[in-house]
Design a protein around this motif. Structure first.
Motif, short mmCIF file in Angstrom:
data_model
loop_
_atom_site.label_atom_id
_atom_site.label_comp_id
_atom_site.label_asym_id
_atom_site.label_seq_id
_atom_site.Cartn_x
_atom_site.Cartn_y
_atom_site.Cartn_z
N HIS A 211 -4.10 -2.14 4.67
CA HIS A 211 -4.78 -0.92 4.24
C HIS A 211 -4.86 0.09 5.38
O HIS A 211 -4.63 1.29 5.18
CB HIS A 211 -6.19 -1.24 3.74
CG HIS A 211 -6.24 -1.59 2.28
ND1 HIS A 211 -6.01 -0.65 1.29
CD2 HIS A 211 -6.48 -2.77 1.65
CE1 HIS A 211 -6.13 -1.23 0.10
NE2 HIS A 211 -6.41 -2.51 0.30
N ASN B 209 0.82 -1.21 0.00
CA ASN B 209 0.00 0.00 0.00
C ASN B 209 0.85 1.26 0.00
O ASN B 209 0.49 2.26 -0.64
CB ASN B 209 -0.94 -0.02 1.21
CG ASN B 209 -2.12 -0.97 1.01
OD1 ASN B 209 -3.06 -0.66 0.30
ND2 ASN B 209 -2.04 -2.13 1.63
N VAL C 277 -12.63 1.72 5.76
CA VAL C 277 -12.49 0.38 5.18
C VAL C 277 -13.86 -0.24 4.98
O VAL C 277 -14.15 -0.82 3.92
CB VAL C 277 -11.61 -0.51 6.09
CG1 VAL C 277 -11.68 -1.97 5.64
CG2 VAL C 277 -10.16 -0.04 6.05
N THR D 170 -8.65 5.90 1.66
CA THR D 170 -8.78 4.53 2.18
C THR D 170 -9.96 3.83 1.53
O THR D 170 -9.85 2.68 1.08
CB THR D 170 -8.98 4.56 3.70
OG1 THR D 170 -7.95 5.32 4.30
CG2 THR D 170 -8.97 3.15 4.27
N VAL E 21 -9.56 0.44 -0.92
CA VAL E 21 -10.17 -0.83 -0.53
C VAL E 21 -11.17 -1.27 -1.61
O VAL E 21 -11.18 -2.44 -2.03
CB VAL E 21 -10.88 -0.70 0.83
CG1 VAL E 21 -11.75 -1.92 1.11
CG2 VAL E 21 -9.86 -0.52 1.94
N MET F 202 -6.82 -6.22 5.31
CA MET F 202 -7.36 -5.02 5.93
C MET F 202 -6.32 -4.32 6.79
O MET F 202 -6.26 -3.08 6.83
CB MET F 202 -8.60 -5.36 6.75
CG MET F 202 -9.79 -5.78 5.90
SD MET F 202 -11.34 -5.87 6.85
CE MET F 202 -10.94 -7.15 8.03
N SER G 285 -16.22 -3.91 9.28
CA SER G 285 -15.31 -4.33 8.21
C SER G 285 -15.08 -5.83 8.25
O SER G 285 -15.10 -6.51 7.21
CB SER G 285 -13.97 -3.60 8.34
OG SER G 285 -14.12 -2.21 8.24
#
Length: 267
Positions: A119, A18, A171, A89, A93, A116, A257
């Protein structure tokens, strides 16, 4: 290796991925910082003289008004920079979930949670870089905080907590989005809320209904805590309220999430 070691290793790999994307495509990250900077310059130089006179600059003229308003406004703009990072973000995602790369990840021997985690950590790093940029601009145009080292550290810790909690919520917004365009629109409410908090004017100067909303929404205690740490204004109970909001938002975002990601994995 233990399970925890695999989780840490895979999360670090996703974090590097990322961060490399952020370096390769800096427009999204820079956009998160440029909007707060533009708002800072616009409000200070266009309206600062008048608004500053109303919040305690006295009779020192327009220059004194701008200086007073810059001191008042900067903490709110910094929180805006943190909130603005949520859009990046959500977009990243959603992009991973809709372009097929997630299916490739699922065929690989990596822990599911690392997707996750990578991220979230990557977004927090990018957001804090944006915060440093915004603070640097504020210092360049005349912001002079009264904070000592411990107060700067406390402000940085709170900003990191705010970024972490908002990132988890972002997210979730990215996971429920079907397109990148919709993912860029859903976090707008997060970016808008500081406008109706105490970022630009004190909450007690607003009309009764708006004042009530400004006083009880999550961004106002966050702004007031950062403002108190950097400028020496009273904090009171705002610090504890801000931390409680961070924990609540982060927990909701994480659980939401996780539920969305696990549900998608079993389709």
């Amino acid at each position: 290796m233990s399970t925890l070691t695999y989780v840490v290793h895979d999360s670090a790999t996703m974090l590097r991925r990322n961060l490399r994307h952020a370096i390769r495509y800096p427009s999204v990250s820079l956009g998160s910082a440029l909007l707060p900077v533009m708002m800072l310059l616009l409000f200070v130089y266009a309206f600062g003289g008048s608004i500053g006179a109303g919040i305690g600059a006295g009779t020192g003229g327009a220059s004194a008004g701008r200086e007073a308003y810059l001191e008042y406004l900067t903490p709110g703009i910094v929180i805006m920079a943190v909130a603005a990072g949520s859009m990046a973000t959500s977009i990243s995602v959603c992009s991973d979930m809709t372009t097929g790369i997630i299916n490739r990840f699922r065929t690989m021997n990596i822990t599911r949670s690392s997707f996750m985690t990578g991220h979230v950590l990557g977004s927090v790093v990018q957001t804090m870089v944006s915060v440093v940029f915004v603070v640097a601009v504020a210092l360049a145009v005349g912001f002079r905080p009264h904070a000592n080292v411990l107060e700067w550290a406390a402000a940085a810790g709170l900003l990191t907590a705010v970024a972490f909690s908002l990132t988890w919520l972002s997210v979730a917004l990215g996971l429920i989005s079907k397109t990148v365009e919709s993912a860029s629109n859903k976090p707008l409410i997060i970016q808008f809320m500081p406008f109706v908090g105490s970022a630009f004017v004190p909450a007690d100067s607003m009309s009764p209904g708006l004042r009530w909303f400004a006083e009880f929404q999550p961004f106002t205690p966050m702004i007031e805590t950062v403002r108190g740490l950097l400028t020496g204004s009273p904090i009171g109970q705002d610090a504890w309220i801000a931390l409680a909001w961070c924990v609540g938002i982060g927990l909701v975002g994480y659980l939401w999430s996780r539920s969305l990601f696990n549900r998608d994995a079993h389709r």
